[in-house]
Design an enzyme around this catalytic site. Structure first.
Site, short mmCIF file in Angstrom:
data_model
loop_
_atom_site.label_atom_id
_atom_site.label_comp_id
_atom_site.label_asym_id
_atom_site.label_seq_id
_atom_site.Cartn_x
_atom_site.Cartn_y
_atom_site.Cartn_z
N HIS A 1 19.24 17.33 31.36
CA HIS A 1 20.70 17.50 31.57
C HIS A 1 21.26 16.25 32.26
CE1 HIS A 1 24.07 18.43 34.26
NE2 HIS A 1 24.45 19.38 33.39
N ASN A 2 20.60 15.82 33.30
CA ASN A 2 21.10 14.65 34.02
C ASN A 2 20.98 13.38 33.19
OD1 ASN A 2 21.31 16.55 36.02
ND2 ASN A 2 20.55 15.21 37.64
N GLU B 1 23.80 13.48 30.99
CA GLU B 1 24.95 13.19 31.85
C GLU B 1 25.09 11.67 32.09
OE1 GLU B 1 24.88 15.53 35.58
OE2 GLU B 1 25.09 13.62 36.61
N SER C 1 23.26 22.71 38.41
CA SER C 1 24.21 21.64 38.10
C SER C 1 25.63 22.11 38.29
CB SER C 1 24.04 21.16 36.66
OG SER C 1 25.04 20.19 36.37
N LYS D 1 16.80 20.48 33.62
CA LYS D 1 17.82 19.91 34.52
C LYS D 1 17.72 18.39 34.50
CE LYS D 1 21.02 19.21 37.50
NZ LYS D 1 20.74 18.74 38.80
#
Lengths: 620, 620
Positions: free
Chosen positions: A346-347, A350, A288, A343
């Site tokens: 994480h997104n 986000e 990222s 990940k």
């Protein structure tokens, strides 16, 4: 290679020692008949040589399955070399030790105990077909310098290969090169569409002067040191499998493929298992940081085989961002596809952080602030709510195009590349209520129905939004409130996945590698590194509880006023709903259970029966 | 079967005509040598017969791959019959035409042109081993009556098979039996756990007197008329595949398997394709109505091969509920797994309807109403918001256990069996913002974190809820408002799926089969049958627009007050957020696009560039 007396054995031994690989003197593999013939001063004919060359070829093939080796052999004719490198042409490096007849003759005459009579030398020179593909080394220079030169040339093989030169792939290449790594870069050739991508990219940036550029897979793989480290930066999905199949025939045992794309964590697990059967290591890693992060230091989240990770750690940890203590924002996450799972989350987080900023900006706009004023407001929030996304959103609102603000010229249809979608699906599958991620995802989906929105906008009268009576500080507090709930939900999803899949993930360490390099880096994330050292549930941390309690009144005021004034704030609203739900001792789920038992005889459990027994009632 | 002269050929031909299947006279298949022997007055020995019997057995096997047939053959000995029914024992029905020696002799003497001399008859009677397994028919009665009797006996085979006697399976069996269908019922045998389930079930209900009960798959399948109709009512998931594999060896070409469980629509498509390769039809069908609906008339949503559907339509349409015009609440939905898709969405809409009632009840409780008062309030709503779920929820709040209300004793952890989950996943996959279904699903998930809720409830102080200032009519309007949004979203998901998968679904017809029998039947659904004749988007219907506009102020008031008073109403709140989103001409997605372009170079489109071109800005 080279004629007798050129110094092959001496140089070969030194080189093998220097490279720490086995050394073999081709002459040791001659059959008895050949040795006898040569001892009698007779030149070998091609028939004499054929079996011997095949023996050496087999030796080379066998050594390549382990690592590599140095073999010395005169190899004077092109067809000898072809036999010697049969099936391993691309993996064979030729070094030609070259000198004049006089030089070599002089050396031979100084030699003792060698079975090659000097008179054969002439025929050797006559036979020699100078190879184009070999590195030509003049034997005049000292052995030390010869070794140095060969090594220099050999080091043209790269330490790390990067496959796929999209936005992220290119940035990672430059990052690796800037850190002094010798890399090979590959981009496919597609007629008229992708032509000389790697070559042109290399030409564009001075830091890539030492990098190798390829559009041929075999040559790319062959340019890499073993065990090879090949990082894929291609589109997630089926493409990854195609690329793996394209690479496989060229790879050797223990080579390492790293998938740096946003692959589905379930697929990563499958690929891991598949490649294990081929003797290839597979590391799925989240990366990222976007274009800039990839260039200057991304957050990297590798997972899979831990031993294989150690062989790529020096590269990934060097190019990654560093946390405030100077430690790399790259850590071995866990087994299987856990790196790609975090990940994905994480997104998801986000998505929500972006959505919250969009909602907050909408409220500020409803209060009459123009983009400059919004930027100014957001800029003031840095003191207490700093984050990368806050910073770039500030910059976005400042950006002008002529006299107008650019942001107002952008079409309001938000794209999504799958990870927000997957996080929502994973939540549904794992039984975790990631309400904010779903809300942010669905807001993007709503944005996609642009034509319908325009149609319905005409059909439904919207209220007047001028009645909002809010201070920017209240909006800030509502925003901070929702961000804490967002981070709670994201890490909750990770914690539940870790439990269910036995990944044994370290939440504090995950928060730490997200404190720099990645898109959701923030001061809040810095706090969470510490919080997760004590608890896996941030809503049990006293300081965060106090913060949430402190900010909640503002959140309630902001959201209720927005509702009364027809301003859409789905994520901010859902943050309140969620906190109310998760802090409710006795929810209305008893009613749901009664309904399910009524129409479907699904049974229910009772508060007064701790045994957990199923009860059924005839409700009629 | 039977001795010569018993009338096999005459009866066999009549029977074949009556059943509309081919007829074969065994004697036509004798080899020349046998015919000669019999003409010469010699009795055939077993060796003579063996090849001939095998020929007939092959004939029967071949005919069974198509449909069925009548074969006549004396088949006097058990071992002959074993050869004749070799490998098809369970599919062979024996009819024994039986008379006295004198009767048969008399008949034979009246016959002309038959090659069987009467003197052989005696040896036939001596040879005859009367079979136990055959239906024995006295040849004294008239051919018409013999046919009638055989048909009666054959009709002991069932028209419809039901596999799996859970709550829904049992109710459907009784429904079929009550409607005069001859059914076979199967439930597996599991030692100590599931023993004689079908047999005991049959014994329990008088309407099942004619039904056949099995725990042996072969016998169950064999009891069914061809083409067989077998409805599976087993747990969705892998079980379905196991059951299909268990059934397959016993099935014949063109048999029909109906999956009435909540199977995933993608799986239904796969199974459809798989069974096509085996010559078996597969119909995936949603069935809604719960235990009572299944018994008295459910809503049925079959999909798959339209021709195969026609063969089961009389059964499904008879047992289904009827709409207000007397038409069956069962219609061929569309190809592939479309029936199970709409059932999934039905359940998603059901999740939301249940959640809205739970939220509404929570608000009423916060206003100080006890369960009786809540029931009274809900009962008053029937005039304008009648639905099955409203009715049962009213009954639930009335139900007492001693002096206490039962609903208050139920553990507040709501179960879910996959369809709400799948609807959320399908929405995410198809890019449709089904925000309410996700909200209802996640509310159930939150309810599951009971221990954490108790812990956080102590850590977070909850506000005082006594400040709510709402009328029950405002709550009703908020409820009605959210229900319209819920139905909009559910049908939107169906419409988008239909477009994307080329299913050509009829929304009005779907609404119609949901007006009775199913869990989400309601007066609103009745209205939608009409609305969907004009539009596929209910928010473009003038009346509904006016209703939404009329109810929205109450919805805003209810939700904002609940937020200010810490009462969780996630679905009610989301309904407002969604309407605000979908009626917003220019959303904040421009900001999201700017952010994505800033950090990931994802590009954006511009309002002032109708070409749809991708733009990228260097935002720094």
């Amino acid at each position: 290679m080279g004629v007798s007396g050129c110094g092959k054995s001496t140089i070969g031994k030194l080189l093998a020692r220097e490279l720490d690989i086995p050394f073999f003197d081709g002459d040791d593999f001659h059959p008895e008949s050949n040795i006898k013939k040569m001892s009698n001063g007779q030149a070998l004919n091609d028939e004499d040589r054929q079996g011997w060359l095949q023996t050496l070829n087999n030796l080379a093939i066998k050594q390549l399955t382990k690592n590599s080796c140095v073999i010395v052999c005169s190899a004077l004719k092109q067809k000898y070399r072809e036999t010697l490198s049969h099936t391993i042409k691309e993996k064979t490096k030729w070094v030609h030790l070259s000198g004049s007849f006089e030089q070599v003759l002089k050396r031979l005459n100084n030699r003792e105990g060698h079975f090659m009579p000097a008179e054969l030398l002439k025929s050797q020179f006559e036979t020699l077909e100078t190879p184009d593909e070999a590195m030509k080394i003049d034997i005049k220079i000292t052995p030390e310098n010869i070794i140095k030169k060969i090594k220099q040339e050999l080091m043209k093989t790269s330490e790390f290969g990067l496959f796929g030169l999209g936005v992220m792939g290119k940035s990672l290449c430059r990052n690796l090169a800037n850190n002094g790594f010798k890399i090979s870069m590959f981009n496919r050739h597609v007629n008229d569409v992708e032509v000389d991508v790697a070559k042109n990219f290399k030409a564009e940036y001075p830091e890539l002067a030492q990098a190798e550029a390829y559009d041929d897979i075999a040559a790319f793989v062959n340019s890499l040191q073993q065990p090879r480290r090949i990082m894929l930066m291609v589109n997630a999905g089926k493409t990854i499998d195609y690329v793996i199949e394209d690479l496989l025939p060229h790879l050797s045992k223990n080579d390492i493929i790293i998938d740096g794309g946003n692959s589905n964590y379930k697929k990563t697990k499958q690929r891991n298992e598949y490649l294990k059967t081929k003797g290839i290591h597979f590391i799925g890693t989240g990366v990222s940081g976007g274009e800039e992060g990839a260039l200057k230091g991304p957050s990297i989240m590798p997972s899979g085989d831990k031993e294989a990770y150690k062989k790529i750690a020096p590269f990934l940890e060097t190019i990654s961002a560093k946390d405030k203590n100077g430690l790399p924002c790259c850590t071995y996450v866990g087994p299987e596809g856990s790196g790609q799972f975090i990940k994905m989350v994480h997104n998801g987080v986000e998505y929500v952080e972006m959505q919250l900023l969009a909602e907050v900006a909408t409220i500020l706009e409803s209060l009459g602030q123009n983009p400059d004023a919004i930027a100014n407001t957001l800029n003031n929030w840095k003191a207490t709510a700093d984050s990368y996304l806050l910073e770039i959103t500030t910059a976005i609102f400042q950006k002008k195009e002529g006299d107008d603000w650019l942001v107002n010229k952008i079409l309001d249809k938000a794209g999504n590349k799958g990870t927000g979608n997957w996080t929502t699906i994973a939540s549904a599958e794992l039984g975790v209520p990631s309400t904010l991620i779903a809300s942010a995802l669905f807001s993007r989906y709503i944005s996609f129905y642009k034509e319908e929105r325009l149609q319905l906008n005409k059909l439904f009268e919207k209220g007047n939004t001028s009645q909002l009576n809010l201070t920017t500080n209240e909006i800030l507090e509502a925003y901070q409130f929702a961000r804490i709930i967002n981070h709670y939900q994201g890490f909750k999803l990770i914690a539940e996945a870790s439990n269910k899949m036995d990944w044994d993930l370290n939440l504090s360490e995950i928060a730490r590698i997200w404190t720099n390099g990645c898109i959701i880096r923030s001061t809040l994330m810095e706090e969470l590194v510490v919080v997760f050292k004590q608890t896996s549930n941030i809503l049990t941390n006293t300081e965060l509880i106090n913060t949430v309690i402190k900010y909640k009144p503002a959140a309630k005021k902001v959201v209720s006023q927005c509702i009364l004034n027809d301003v859409a704030t789905p994520a901010l609203a859902e943050a309140i709903q969620f906190l109310n739900g998760i802090t409710t001792a006795y929810t209305s789920a008893n009613i749901i259970q009664a309904q399910r038992d009524y129409f479907g005889a699904h049974t229910y459990q009772r508060l007064d029966d701790a045994s957990g027994k199923s009860h059924h009632t005839n409700w009629n």
